[in-house]
Design a protein around this motif. Structure first.
Motif, mmCIF file in Angstrom:
data_model
loop_
_atom_site.group_PDB
_atom_site.id
_atom_site.type_symbol
_atom_site.label_atom_id
_atom_site.label_comp_id
_atom_site.label_asym_id
_atom_site.label_seq_id
_atom_site.Cartn_x
_atom_site.Cartn_y
_atom_site.Cartn_z
ATOM 1 N N SER A 105 77.898 56.670 -26.108
ATOM 2 C CA SER A 105 78.545 57.332 -24.977
ATOM 3 C C SER A 105 79.010 58.752 -25.316
ATOM 4 O O SER A 105 79.288 59.530 -24.426
ATOM 5 C CB SER A 105 79.727 56.495 -24.498
ATOM 6 O OG SER A 105 80.642 56.324 -25.548
ATOM 7 N N SER A 106 79.071 59.091 -26.602
ATOM 8 C CA SER A 106 79.494 60.441 -26.969
ATOM 9 C C SER A 106 78.387 61.466 -26.739
ATOM 10 O O SER A 106 78.627 62.654 -26.783
ATOM 11 C CB SER A 106 79.924 60.473 -28.437
ATOM 12 O OG SER A 106 78.820 60.203 -29.271
ATOM 13 N N ASN A 107 77.170 60.994 -26.481
ATOM 14 C CA ASN A 107 76.055 61.895 -26.226
ATOM 15 C C ASN A 107 76.223 62.492 -24.832
ATOM 16 O O ASN A 107 76.031 61.806 -23.839
ATOM 17 C CB ASN A 107 74.728 61.122 -26.343
ATOM 18 C CG ASN A 107 73.536 62.050 -26.289
ATOM 19 O OD1 ASN A 107 73.667 63.218 -25.951
ATOM 20 N ND2 ASN A 107 72.391 61.528 -26.621
ATOM 21 N N ALA A 108 76.583 63.766 -24.749
ATOM 22 C CA ALA A 108 76.887 64.398 -23.473
ATOM 23 C C ALA A 108 75.631 64.843 -22.727
ATOM 24 O O ALA A 108 75.731 65.373 -21.631
ATOM 25 C CB ALA A 108 77.806 65.586 -23.699
ATOM 26 N N ASN A 109 74.435 64.659 -23.302
ATOM 27 C CA ASN A 109 73.209 65.071 -22.653
ATOM 28 C C ASN A 109 72.930 64.257 -21.386
ATOM 29 O O ASN A 109 72.488 64.794 -20.382
ATOM 30 C CB ASN A 109 72.040 64.947 -23.634
ATOM 31 C CG ASN A 109 70.809 65.655 -23.134
ATOM 32 O OD1 ASN A 109 70.891 66.569 -22.334
ATOM 33 N ND2 ASN A 109 69.667 65.227 -23.601
ATOM 34 N N PHE A 110 73.193 62.969 -21.395
ATOM 35 C CA PHE A 110 72.994 62.083 -20.245
ATOM 36 C C PHE A 110 74.356 61.605 -19.764
ATOM 37 O O PHE A 110 75.181 61.176 -20.561
ATOM 38 C CB PHE A 110 72.136 60.879 -20.649
ATOM 39 C CG PHE A 110 72.041 59.833 -19.567
ATOM 40 C CD1 PHE A 110 71.043 59.901 -18.610
ATOM 41 C CD2 PHE A 110 72.960 58.803 -19.494
ATOM 42 C CE1 PHE A 110 70.961 58.950 -17.601
ATOM 43 C CE2 PHE A 110 72.887 57.847 -18.493
ATOM 44 C CZ PHE A 110 71.889 57.923 -17.548
ATOM 45 N N LYS A 111 74.594 61.679 -18.441
ATOM 46 C CA LYS A 111 75.905 61.259 -17.944
ATOM 47 C C LYS A 111 75.782 60.687 -16.537
ATOM 48 O O LYS A 111 75.143 61.288 -15.675
ATOM 49 C CB LYS A 111 76.830 62.471 -17.929
ATOM 50 C CG LYS A 111 78.262 62.137 -17.585
ATOM 51 C CD LYS A 111 79.124 63.382 -17.630
ATOM 52 C CE LYS A 111 80.543 63.029 -17.250
ATOM 53 N NZ LYS A 111 81.342 64.193 -16.963
ATOM 54 N N VAL A 112 76.394 59.518 -16.333
ATOM 55 C CA VAL A 112 76.503 58.957 -14.987
ATOM 56 C C VAL A 112 77.667 59.671 -14.328
ATOM 57 O O VAL A 112 78.774 59.707 -14.864
ATOM 58 C CB VAL A 112 76.747 57.429 -15.033
ATOM 59 C CG1 VAL A 112 77.067 56.885 -13.657
ATOM 60 C CG2 VAL A 112 75.534 56.721 -15.618
ATOM 61 N N VAL A 113 77.440 60.294 -13.164
ATOM 62 C CA VAL A 113 78.485 61.099 -12.531
ATOM 63 C C VAL A 113 79.059 60.460 -11.273
ATOM 64 O O VAL A 113 80.162 60.807 -10.859
ATOM 65 C CB VAL A 113 77.988 62.527 -12.199
ATOM 66 C CG1 VAL A 113 77.794 63.327 -13.461
ATOM 67 C CG2 VAL A 113 76.733 62.497 -11.369
ATOM 68 N N ASN A 114 78.325 59.521 -10.652
ATOM 69 C CA ASN A 114 78.806 58.940 -9.409
ATOM 70 C C ASN A 114 78.169 57.577 -9.178
ATOM 71 O O ASN A 114 76.980 57.403 -9.435
ATOM 72 C CB ASN A 114 78.453 59.876 -8.252
ATOM 73 C CG ASN A 114 79.214 59.573 -6.992
ATOM 74 O OD1 ASN A 114 79.777 58.492 -6.840
ATOM 75 N ND2 ASN A 114 79.225 60.518 -6.072
ATOM 76 N N VAL A 115 78.967 56.638 -8.700
ATOM 77 C CA VAL A 115 78.461 55.309 -8.367
ATOM 78 C C VAL A 115 78.961 54.963 -6.971
ATOM 79 O O VAL A 115 80.145 55.129 -6.665
ATOM 80 C CB VAL A 115 78.961 54.244 -9.376
ATOM 81 C CG1 VAL A 115 78.542 52.852 -8.951
ATOM 82 C CG2 VAL A 115 78.430 54.550 -10.765
ATOM 83 N N LEU A 116 78.039 54.506 -6.122
ATOM 84 C CA LEU A 116 78.382 54.082 -4.772
ATOM 85 C C LEU A 116 78.151 52.584 -4.672
ATOM 86 O O LEU A 116 77.093 52.092 -5.065
ATOM 87 C CB LEU A 116 77.514 54.819 -3.747
ATOM 88 C CG LEU A 116 77.763 54.487 -2.276
ATOM 89 C CD1 LEU A 116 79.099 55.042 -1.829
ATOM 90 C CD2 LEU A 116 76.654 55.036 -1.415
ATOM 91 N N ALA A 117 79.148 51.857 -4.168
ATOM 92 C CA ALA A 117 79.030 50.404 -4.059
ATOM 93 C C ALA A 117 79.637 49.925 -2.746
ATOM 94 O O ALA A 117 80.445 50.614 -2.128
ATOM 95 C CB ALA A 117 79.739 49.736 -5.231
ATOM 96 N N VAL A 118 79.227 48.719 -2.342
ATOM 97 C CA VAL A 118 79.735 48.100 -1.127
ATOM 98 C C VAL A 118 80.286 46.730 -1.491
ATOM 99 O O VAL A 118 79.697 46.020 -2.309
ATOM 100 C CB VAL A 118 78.614 47.958 -0.072
ATOM 101 C CG1 VAL A 118 79.134 47.285 1.186
ATOM 102 C CG2 VAL A 118 78.023 49.308 0.263
ATOM 103 N N CYS A 119 81.424 46.375 -0.898
ATOM 104 C CA CYS A 119 82.038 45.070 -1.146
ATOM 105 C C CYS A 119 82.555 44.531 0.183
ATOM 106 O O CYS A 119 83.166 45.278 0.958
ATOM 107 C CB CYS A 119 83.178 45.240 -2.147
ATOM 108 S SG CYS A 119 83.993 43.708 -2.549
ATOM 109 N N ASN A 120 82.300 43.264 0.460
ATOM 110 C CA ASN A 120 82.785 42.649 1.700
ATOM 111 C C ASN A 120 83.907 41.674 1.410
ATOM 112 O O ASN A 120 83.737 40.752 0.610
ATOM 113 C CB ASN A 120 81.641 41.919 2.417
ATOM 114 C CG ASN A 120 80.656 42.898 3.021
ATOM 115 O OD1 ASN A 120 81.043 43.841 3.688
ATOM 116 N ND2 ASN A 120 79.382 42.670 2.763
#
Length: 193
Positions: A105-120
């Motif tokens: 996770s310290s590798n800053a080259n690849f990064k998840v920036v946003n996650v969209l989810a739905v919950c009922n």
């Protein structure tokens, strides 16, 4: 039924957005002419490239910045970024996606920036009551939007809560999205119909 009892809620991740840099300049014209499943948007200076497996759309700039959207998990986003980097390498670019370890996770080259989810939720929600009980975090403007907007600053997550019990969650990663749903459950439970 009380708010403390363990309730299993399904959180469906609908989109994971990730960013990575190729660490080299990219010739967009060459990608457009020689690449597969490519749309060249010359007027805005970018190329869209679509992958079928995983189903991902990548926006590529000549600077080497790439944004991938459409993945349904963080692992799928990483896999898609790797496949994209490989296809750019096959076109002759010196793409360096990640050093040795993909899971570092310290590798800053690849990064998840946003996650969209739905919950009922298994119940409907009284939105005016919920908003009144949860100010200033909750804001509700029924003339503008049918949902309550609830922000959790510590998680950098935003939840859109609908009267039907459907909740749309946006956060920086999957863990934050899951935590946001856990945090909001007792509050929406209090305002259930």
């Amino acid at each position: 039924m009380d708010a403390d009892s363990d309730v299993a809620l399904d959180i469906l991740i609908t989109n994971v957005v990730c960013v990575f840099r190729t660490r080299c300049h990219l010739n967009l014209r060459k990608i457009a002419l020689e690449g597969a499943n490519v749309i060249y948007k010359r007027d805005v200076g970018k190329v869209l490239m679509k992958l079928r497996k995983p189903r991902i759309t990548a926006t590529i700039w000549s600077s080497g910045k790439v944004i991938c959207t459409g993945a349904t998990s963080e692992e799928e986003a990483k896999f898609g970024a790797r496949r994209l980097a490989r296809s750019l390498q096959k076109l002759g670019f010196q793409v360096i996606l990640m050093k040795k370890d993909l899971h570092d996770s310290s590798n800053a080259n690849f990064k998840v920036v946003n996650v969209l989810a739905v919950c009922n939720m298994p119940f409907e929600i009284r939105l005016p009551e919920f908003t009144k009980n949860n100010r200033p975090h909750a804001s509700y403007e029924p003339e503008l939007h049918p949902a309550v907007c609830y922000r959790i600053k510590s998680l950098r997550a935003t939840l859109q809560i609908f009267s039907t019990g459907s909740i749309t969650v946006t956060g920086p990663n999957v863990k934050a999205v899951a935590s946001a749903v856990e945090q909001i459950y007792p509050f929406v439970f209090e305002s259930r119909k």
